[in-house]
Enzyme design. Structure first.
Site, PDB file in Angstrom:
ATOM      1  N   ASP A  75       0.993  -1.110  -0.093  1.00  0.00           N
ATOM      2  CA  ASP A  75      -0.069  -0.040   0.093  1.00  0.00           C
ATOM      3  C   ASP A  75       0.793   1.185   0.165  1.00  0.00           C
ATOM      4  O   ASP A  75       0.446   2.187  -0.607  1.00  0.00           O
ATOM      5  CB  ASP A  75      -1.075   0.114   1.439  1.00  0.00           C
ATOM      6  CG  ASP A  75      -2.166  -1.084   1.040  1.00  0.00           C
ATOM      7  OD1 ASP A  75      -2.253  -1.611   0.059  1.00  0.00           O
ATOM      8  OD2 ASP A  75      -2.688  -1.253   2.052  1.00  0.00           O
ATOM      9  N   ASN A 149      -4.003   8.985   2.100  1.00  0.00           N
ATOM     10  CA  ASN A 149      -4.458   8.158   3.382  1.00  0.00           C
ATOM     11  C   ASN A 149      -4.807   9.461   4.393  1.00  0.00           C
ATOM     12  O   ASN A 149      -6.286   9.680   4.721  1.00  0.00           O
ATOM     13  CB  ASN A 149      -3.677   7.462   4.038  1.00  0.00           C
ATOM     14  CG  ASN A 149      -3.919   5.913   3.605  1.00  0.00           C
ATOM     15  OD1 ASN A 149      -4.758   5.501   2.966  1.00  0.00           O
ATOM     16  ND2 ASN A 149      -2.889   5.082   4.198  1.00  0.00           N
ATOM     17  N   THR A 190      -9.003   3.284   6.802  1.00  0.00           N
ATOM     18  CA  THR A 190      -8.904   1.724   7.151  1.00  0.00           C
ATOM     19  C   THR A 190      -7.215   1.654   7.567  1.00  0.00           C
ATOM     20  O   THR A 190      -6.670   0.664   7.688  1.00  0.00           O
ATOM     21  CB  THR A 190      -8.920   0.763   6.019  1.00  0.00           C
ATOM     22  OG1 THR A 190      -8.369   1.089   4.960  1.00  0.00           O
ATOM     23  CG2 THR A 190     -10.347   0.478   5.717  1.00  0.00           C
ATOM     24  N   TYR A 192      -4.300   4.233   9.838  1.00  0.00           N
ATOM     25  CA  TYR A 192      -4.233   4.914  11.126  1.00  0.00           C
ATOM     26  C   TYR A 192      -5.156   5.229  11.832  1.00  0.00           C
ATOM     27  O   TYR A 192      -5.384   4.958  13.175  1.00  0.00           O
ATOM     28  CB  TYR A 192      -2.852   6.047  11.077  1.00  0.00           C
ATOM     29  CG  TYR A 192      -2.479   6.373  12.469  1.00  0.00           C
ATOM     30  CD1 TYR A 192      -2.762   5.791  13.741  1.00  0.00           C
ATOM     31  CD2 TYR A 192      -1.645   7.430  12.413  1.00  0.00           C
ATOM     32  CE1 TYR A 192      -2.002   6.096  14.699  1.00  0.00           C
ATOM     33  CE2 TYR A 192      -1.066   8.014  13.677  1.00  0.00           C
ATOM     34  CZ  TYR A 192      -1.315   7.229  14.885  1.00  0.00           C
ATOM     35  OH  TYR A 192      -0.724   7.825  15.924  1.00  0.00           O
ATOM     36  N   SER A 195      -6.910   2.166  13.552  1.00  0.00           N
ATOM     37  CA  SER A 195      -6.254   1.865  14.617  1.00  0.00           C
ATOM     38  C   SER A 195      -6.525   2.746  15.899  1.00  0.00           C
ATOM     39  O   SER A 195      -6.478   2.278  16.967  1.00  0.00           O
ATOM     40  CB  SER A 195      -4.736   1.742  14.529  1.00  0.00           C
ATOM     41  OG  SER A 195      -4.206   2.902  14.413  1.00  0.00           O
ATOM     42  N   GLN A 248       4.876   9.213   5.123  1.00  0.00           N
ATOM     43  CA  GLN A 248       5.852   9.155   4.298  1.00  0.00           C
ATOM     44  C   GLN A 248       6.687  10.531   4.204  1.00  0.00           C
ATOM     45  O   GLN A 248       7.802  10.498   3.604  1.00  0.00           O
ATOM     46  CB  GLN A 248       5.498   8.791   2.711  1.00  0.00           C
ATOM     47  CG  GLN A 248       4.988   7.161   2.818  1.00  0.00           C
ATOM     48  CD  GLN A 248       4.639   6.860   1.372  1.00  0.00           C
ATOM     49  OE1 GLN A 248       4.326   7.866   0.350  1.00  0.00           O
ATOM     50  NE2 GLN A 248       4.094   5.556   1.232  1.00  0.00           N
TER      51      GLN A 248
END
Length: 300
Positions: A75, A149, A190, A192, A195, A248
């Site tokens: 991913d 994301n 779906t 960080y 979680s 990133q």
């Protein structure tokens, strides 16, 4: 060269620093070339695997020349190249060569069977949204980035809680003491955000989710906002605070810095095999129905 909706040039992008990836990339390149497509490689990928005989292009050159990019990796690889190719509207085909594979939905074992079918024009197309963010310091923008994301404002591992002031569309929402705050796209819901007890947003849902990270007050809950919302997060208190984009890239923040986040005008097109199901992906990756009967095998 790009000619309408027909695929002529196919770019291959591989996961960096990955043992064993050279062989499947070379195999896939040969398979695609035999079908009559022009094959090019992302320059870093070509250099790392030591392949020759194909043009090696930068992401910008891929965006200008290629009709579609096939990504072999995890991913993270898909997120990275997706951000770079978003301004060019280059469609992506994801082959999972990583661990989770939420957005690289083709198994490596199936790539030689499925990729040619997609390149022949039989696919399901899906547009995924992006976020754009900028950091404002003393009234001046100092940094700008895209996120596929999420945009995450958080403390370092050795500092205490931070206090953040959040507003939406110029209207004050709250001050929050926590380890940080996540602004996520449906794709990122779906990652960080999940979680941190955030909700799962279907990728086609027009929304953005704010998810606190370990908030001091349990009443600070995730909230889903319209996707045209303009979100501002100001650093009120705390030290060693950072903001990162898809985990990133990141930059250090100072007190009173403001992170402004909104939906980007760019989207990333995904090309899936016919019959692709987001719900099947959730079942597989989140291990739903592990103790069910054969109903999961019947579902599509």
């Amino acid at each position: 060269m790009k000619t309408g909706n027909q695929f002529n040039t196919v770019a291959l992008v591989g996961r960096s620093n990955t043992p064993g990836i050279a062989e499947p990339l070379a195999t896939l390149a040969g398979c695609i070339a035999k079908l009559g497509f022009d094959v090019v490689f992302e320059a870093d990928t070509a250099r790392e695997i030591g392949i020759s005989g194909y043009p090696a292009l930068t992401p910008a050159e891929i965006g200008a020349r290629a009709d579609v990019a096939v990504v072999l990796g995890g991913d993270g690889t898909m997120l990275g190249i997706g951000r770079q190719l978003a301004p060019y509207k280059t469609p992506l085909i994801g082959i999972n060569h990583g661990r989770l594979g939420f957005i690289t939905d083709i198994a490596a074992a199936d790539m030689q069977a499925l990729v040619p079918v997609i390149l022949s024009g039989k696919f399901e197309r899906e547009e995924r949204s992006l976020l754009e963010a900028r950091i404002v310091r003393n009234g001046e923008p100092i940094y700008h980035a895209l996120a596929f994301n999420d945009v995450v404002v958080n403390r370092s591992g050795f500092s205490g809680m931070v206090e953040l002031r959040a507003s939406v569309d110029g209207r004050y929402m709250y001050n929050q003491r926590s380890d940080g705050l996540i602004v996520a796209t449906p794709t990122g819901s779906t990652a960080y955000a999940l979680s941190s007890a955030g909700p799962i947003l279907h990728p086609q849902l027009q929304g953005v989710v704010l998810v606190p990270i370990a908030p001091h007050a349990l009443s600070n809950r995730p909230i889903v906002l319209p996707d045209d919302s303009k979100i501002a997060i100001q650093i009120v208190a705390g030290r060693d605070v950072n903001v990162n984009f898809d985990m990133q890239s990141f930059t250090a923040l100072e007190l009173n810095d403001t992170i402004e986040v909104r939906r980007s005008k760019h989207t990333v097109p995904f090309l899936h095999p016919i019959g692709y199901s987001y719900y099947a992906t959730l079942r597989k990756k989140l291990h739903w129905n592990e103790h069910a009967s054969n109903e999961d095998d019947k579902a599509s």
